[in-house]
Design a protein around this motif. Sequence first.
Motif, PDB file in Angstrom:
ATOM      1  N   CYS A 142       0.152  -1.217  -0.296  1.00  0.00           N
ATOM      2  CA  CYS A 142       0.097   0.436   0.013  1.00  0.00           C
ATOM      3  C   CYS A 142       0.787   1.660  -0.046  1.00  0.00           C
ATOM      4  N   LYS A 143       1.951   1.287   0.664  1.00  0.00           N
ATOM      5  CA  LYS A 143       2.754   2.126   0.558  1.00  0.00           C
ATOM      6  C   LYS A 143       3.282   2.521  -0.431  1.00  0.00           C
ATOM      7  N   ARG A 144       4.171   1.699  -1.162  1.00  0.00           N
ATOM      8  CA  ARG A 144       4.259   1.714  -2.140  1.00  0.00           C
ATOM      9  C   ARG A 144       3.423   2.171  -3.850  1.00  0.00           C
ATOM     10  N   LEU A 145       2.449   1.845  -2.967  1.00  0.00           N
ATOM     11  CA  LEU A 145       1.053   2.173  -4.393  1.00  0.00           C
ATOM     12  C   LEU A 145       0.862   3.688  -4.524  1.00  0.00           C
ATOM     13  N   ILE A 146       0.267   3.974  -3.524  1.00  0.00           N
ATOM     14  CA  ILE A 146       0.140   5.224  -3.115  1.00  0.00           C
ATOM     15  C   ILE A 146       1.812   6.026  -3.532  1.00  0.00           C
ATOM     16  N   LYS A 147       2.731   6.177  -2.832  1.00  0.00           N
ATOM     17  CA  LYS A 147       4.071   7.010  -3.355  1.00  0.00           C
ATOM     18  C   LYS A 147       3.752   6.310  -5.228  1.00  0.00           C
ATOM     19  N   GLY A 148       3.490   5.327  -5.556  1.00  0.00           N
ATOM     20  CA  GLY A 148       3.384   5.246  -7.175  1.00  0.00           C
ATOM     21  C   GLY A 148       2.082   6.292  -7.593  1.00  0.00           C
ATOM     22  N   CYS A 149       1.298   6.714  -6.535  1.00  0.00           N
ATOM     23  CA  CYS A 149      -0.259   7.215  -7.074  1.00  0.00           C
ATOM     24  C   CYS A 149       0.625   8.749  -7.182  1.00  0.00           C
ATOM     25  N   GLU A 150       1.006   9.194  -6.108  1.00  0.00           N
ATOM     26  CA  GLU A 150       1.626  10.076  -5.802  1.00  0.00           C
ATOM     27  C   GLU A 150       2.444  10.528  -7.254  1.00  0.00           C
ATOM     28  N   LYS A 151       2.886   9.996  -7.258  1.00  0.00           N
ATOM     29  CA  LYS A 151       4.055  10.239  -8.516  1.00  0.00           C
ATOM     30  C   LYS A 151       4.092  10.672  -9.843  1.00  0.00           C
ATOM     31  N   LEU A 152       2.450   9.507 -10.013  1.00  0.00           N
ATOM     32  CA  LEU A 152       1.919   9.533 -11.665  1.00  0.00           C
ATOM     33  C   LEU A 152       0.877  10.904 -11.445  1.00  0.00           C
ATOM     34  N   LYS A 153       1.012  11.332 -10.362  1.00  0.00           N
ATOM     35  CA  LYS A 153      -0.418  11.862 -10.309  1.00  0.00           C
ATOM     36  C   LYS A 153      -1.173  11.686 -10.382  1.00  0.00           C
ATOM     37  N   ILE A 154      -1.924  10.378 -10.230  1.00  0.00           N
ATOM     38  CA  ILE A 154      -3.804   9.525 -10.256  1.00  0.00           C
ATOM     39  C   ILE A 154      -3.859  10.562  -8.666  1.00  0.00           C
ATOM     40  N   GLU A 155      -5.307  10.111  -8.654  1.00  0.00           N
ATOM     41  CA  GLU A 155      -6.057  11.295  -8.578  1.00  0.00           C
ATOM     42  C   GLU A 155      -6.690   9.915  -8.109  1.00  0.00           C
ATOM     43  N   THR A 156      -6.247   9.960  -6.414  1.00  0.00           N
ATOM     44  CA  THR A 156      -7.251   8.357  -5.951  1.00  0.00           C
ATOM     45  C   THR A 156      -8.222   9.160  -4.482  1.00  0.00           C
ATOM     46  N   ASP A 157      -8.525   8.558  -3.831  1.00  0.00           N
ATOM     47  CA  ASP A 157      -9.505   9.309  -2.564  1.00  0.00           C
ATOM     48  C   ASP A 157      -8.759   8.870  -1.452  1.00  0.00           C
ATOM     49  N   ASP A 158      -9.245   8.735   0.051  1.00  0.00           N
ATOM     50  CA  ASP A 158      -9.034   7.978   1.282  1.00  0.00           C
ATOM     51  C   ASP A 158      -9.582   6.591   1.671  1.00  0.00           C
ATOM     52  N   LYS A 159     -10.058   5.862   0.325  1.00  0.00           N
ATOM     53  CA  LYS A 159     -10.778   4.954   0.469  1.00  0.00           C
ATOM     54  C   LYS A 159     -10.288   4.552  -0.657  1.00  0.00           C
ATOM     55  N   LEU A 160      -9.505   4.047  -1.226  1.00  0.00           N
ATOM     56  CA  LEU A 160      -8.937   2.917  -2.053  1.00  0.00           C
ATOM     57  C   LEU A 160      -8.473   2.184  -1.794  1.00  0.00           C
ATOM     58  N   ILE A 161      -6.532   2.145  -0.035  1.00  0.00           N
ATOM     59  CA  ILE A 161      -6.681   1.002   0.611  1.00  0.00           C
ATOM     60  C   ILE A 161      -8.076   0.087   0.903  1.00  0.00           C
ATOM     61  N   GLU A 162      -9.134   0.647   1.320  1.00  0.00           N
ATOM     62  CA  GLU A 162     -10.587  -0.382   1.857  1.00  0.00           C
ATOM     63  C   GLU A 162     -10.763  -0.725   0.918  1.00  0.00           C
ATOM     64  N   ARG A 163     -10.867  -0.022  -0.421  1.00  0.00           N
ATOM     65  CA  ARG A 163     -11.754  -0.603  -1.482  1.00  0.00           C
ATOM     66  C   ARG A 163     -11.048  -2.264  -2.250  1.00  0.00           C
ATOM     67  N   LEU A 164      -9.155  -1.542  -2.554  1.00  0.00           N
ATOM     68  CA  LEU A 164      -8.627  -2.957  -2.676  1.00  0.00           C
ATOM     69  C   LEU A 164      -8.647  -3.739  -1.366  1.00  0.00           C
ATOM     70  N   TRP A 165      -8.795  -3.848  -0.574  1.00  0.00           N
ATOM     71  CA  TRP A 165      -8.714  -4.835   0.484  1.00  0.00           C
ATOM     72  C   TRP A 165      -9.828  -5.506   0.036  1.00  0.00           C
ATOM     73  N   SER A 166     -11.411  -4.667   0.103  1.00  0.00           N
ATOM     74  CA  SER A 166     -12.491  -5.293   0.043  1.00  0.00           C
ATOM     75  C   SER A 166     -11.890  -6.518  -0.938  1.00  0.00           C
ATOM     76  N   GLY A 167     -11.266  -5.841  -2.319  1.00  0.00           N
ATOM     77  CA  GLY A 167     -11.855  -6.837  -3.693  1.00  0.00           C
ATOM     78  C   GLY A 167     -10.914  -7.311  -3.660  1.00  0.00           C
ATOM     79  N   LEU A 168      -9.674  -7.560  -3.053  1.00  0.00           N
ATOM     80  CA  LEU A 168      -8.682  -8.299  -3.295  1.00  0.00           C
ATOM     81  C   LEU A 168      -9.577  -9.986  -2.077  1.00  0.00           C
TER      82      LEU A 168
END
Length: 287
Positions: free
Chosen positions: A50-76
């Motif tokens: 999750c830490k690397r993914l969020i860092k990558g989103c910030e680097k690429l300037k891909i807009e996400t929200d604070d529920k992203l990790i929660e959605r990904l965990w639910s999807g997993l």
Amino acid sequence: MTGLSAFPVLINGCLKQSIDIFDRGFMYGDGLFETVRVVKGIAPLWEYHCKRLIKGCEKLKIETDDKLIERLWSGLNRVIEIAGTKSDTCIVKLIISRGAGGRGYQVPEQSTATEVVICYPAPSYSSTHPSEGVNVTTCRYRLSENSYLAGIKHLNRLDQVLASSEVPKSSSEGIMLDQRGRLIEGTKSNILFFGDGEIVSPATDLCGVDGVARDFVFLNAQELGLSARFERVLPSAIHQFEGMAVTNSVLGIWPVRQMDGALLPISPLVYDIQRLFNEKLMFEYKV
């Protein structure tokens, strides 16, 4: 279902296996991914991914929200339940792209990120790799250098695709160099060297991926009474170390017994790390 269609796929929370042809992940590789090992419903390195993914989103300037990790965990959890692997070990791939929109490279003013979650069976490796070590081959194809993108796991993996095509069946991994001929990583792994009470890994600040398994090793090195550092390493310097290993979140850690036909010593520190992986990351090495 057979072949790839047998793998459950969630796209933006919906169970399907087709994506918008204009998605920028497909068109330009405009996105990121993580490959997560899941054991009996537990992802031991989840926080690292999750830490690397969020860092990558910030680097690429891909807009996400604070529920992203929660959605990904639910999807997993949903895909492993559909796949029937909740009591086993499996691999879940997470993909985040910028989404569909825009013709050409210019980032659209408005876009909605695409979130993909896929469940795969765990790969089957030889039981002797962790104990007896593996053969590796240095690839002629060299990594592209870009200090801004270095470290993150973006979707542009042509360097690894082309290098992997060189690896013979007799080798378990291909070793990649930078444009100056320095050791950086494997096609799917990070490299560790072992010295007198220390772990050394090639620096990945110009190219390569900051692997989550390597991050785990570095953060827990003191628990093994070891220090850990990054260094620029030329192939000619390998003989100065007491052993070499490759590591990633799926295979764990394997000692390297032979590189380009030359025998290498196996450091007992590899087996210390395997014990740590057994204890904290739910591997089952026989050490």
